[in-house]
Design a protein around this motif. Sequence first.
Motif, PDB file in Angstrom:
ATOM      1  N   ILE A  92      -4.237   1.938   7.735  1.00 23.46           N
ATOM      2  CA  ILE A  92      -4.356   0.532   8.125  1.00 23.46           C
ATOM      3  C   ILE A  92      -3.717   0.299   9.491  1.00 23.46           C
ATOM      4  N   LEU A  93      -2.579   0.930   9.743  1.00 17.36           N
ATOM      5  CA  LEU A  93      -1.926   0.766  11.044  1.00 17.36           C
ATOM      6  C   LEU A  93      -2.781   1.340  12.168  1.00 17.36           C
ATOM      7  N   GLU A  94      -3.407   2.478  11.924  1.00 12.50           N
ATOM      8  CA  GLU A  94      -4.307   3.043  12.925  1.00 12.50           C
ATOM      9  C   GLU A  94      -5.511   2.130  13.150  1.00 12.50           C
ATOM     10  N   LEU A  95      -5.946   1.459  12.078  1.00 10.55           N
ATOM     11  CA  LEU A  95      -7.056   0.510  12.199  1.00 10.55           C
ATOM     12  C   LEU A  95      -6.681  -0.645  13.128  1.00 10.55           C
ATOM     13  N   PHE A  96      -5.454  -1.132  13.013  1.00 10.56           N
ATOM     14  CA  PHE A  96      -5.013  -2.212  13.905  1.00 10.56           C
ATOM     15  C   PHE A  96      -5.040  -1.764  15.368  1.00 10.56           C
ATOM     16  N   LEU A 118       0.826  -1.202   0.000  1.00  9.91           N
ATOM     17  CA  LEU A 118       0.000   0.000   0.000  1.00  9.91           C
ATOM     18  C   LEU A 118       0.860   1.252   0.000  1.00  9.91           C
ATOM     19  N   ASP A 119       0.278   2.367  -0.489  1.00 12.53           N
ATOM     20  CA  ASP A 119       1.024   3.620  -0.449  1.00 12.53           C
ATOM     21  C   ASP A 119       1.076   4.156   0.984  1.00 12.53           C
ATOM     22  N   VAL A 120       1.878   5.195   1.180  1.00  6.83           N
ATOM     23  CA  VAL A 120       2.168   5.674   2.532  1.00  6.83           C
ATOM     24  C   VAL A 120       0.902   6.107   3.265  1.00  6.83           C
ATOM     25  N   THR A 121      -0.007   6.784   2.570  1.00  7.85           N
ATOM     26  CA  THR A 121      -1.238   7.251   3.207  1.00  7.85           C
ATOM     27  C   THR A 121      -2.097   6.091   3.673  1.00  7.85           C
TER      28      THR A 121
END
Length: 260
Positions: free
Chosen positions: A193-197, A185-188
């Motif tokens: 996705i990391l915040e979703l985790f 995935l791109d940086v944005t």
Amino acid sequence: MSQPILQVEGLSVTLADHPKTKIVEDVSFLVPPLSIVALVGGSGSGKTTTGLSILRLLSPALNMDAGKIYFKGEDISEIDSQGMNAIRGKAIGMVFQDPLQAFNPVFTVGFQVSEILKYHTSTVHDGIQGKVLELFRQVGLDDPVRVYKSYPHQLSGGMRQRAMIAQAVAASPALLIADEPTSSLDVTLQARILELFLQLRNEYKLSIVLITHDLGIVAHMADYVVVMEKGRVVESGKTKDVISHAKHSYTQQLMRTLNE
């Protein structure tokens, strides 16, 4: 100290045709409740093989020939295939590196997530579609009905990744294993996705094993880090301690890459 959700002791994986060739050697680590533990290392470090060993998803070319894996105190390293099928998806969820390959191309995404609910939960048949749509909304999919009806190839990479995360948490597992979940995935999108985790960790009371090559992600996400090189653990501990006072030359090398 409370019992760890996961405990890996002395894990070794070899090539099936060449038992003396070790892909993973004597790997041990703990995953405390509600924590994020990162397995970090470059290509060939053995981190993905370690993650797949936990769920007994190794390819036929590899053998787990030593070690114990305890989940909530129970030894699951020698449990039969039926027992592992009951654990996969229900007690332990998996987010694969490439969701396009992990999803079956001939079934809609909604159908595949529905199957998890049918197999692993007591959700009544008439409520399954509604539960899937709720999961899709929860992971940030703006048009859950379209996603439900779509085949994997009809979704963008970011949408597929979110749908796979929804599938992984559908049965409310205690542990989630995420293998390079943002690498394509791109940086944005990576940041989202990391915040979703982090959000799901809090909502579902999850522990997470995060497999990554990116020490920047580790610094942002993980409570503990296990640094792997050439199939072995070379350094481990609380993330802040390892990053602040890296002792092994390989960890120091990863730190230099982070700071470039």
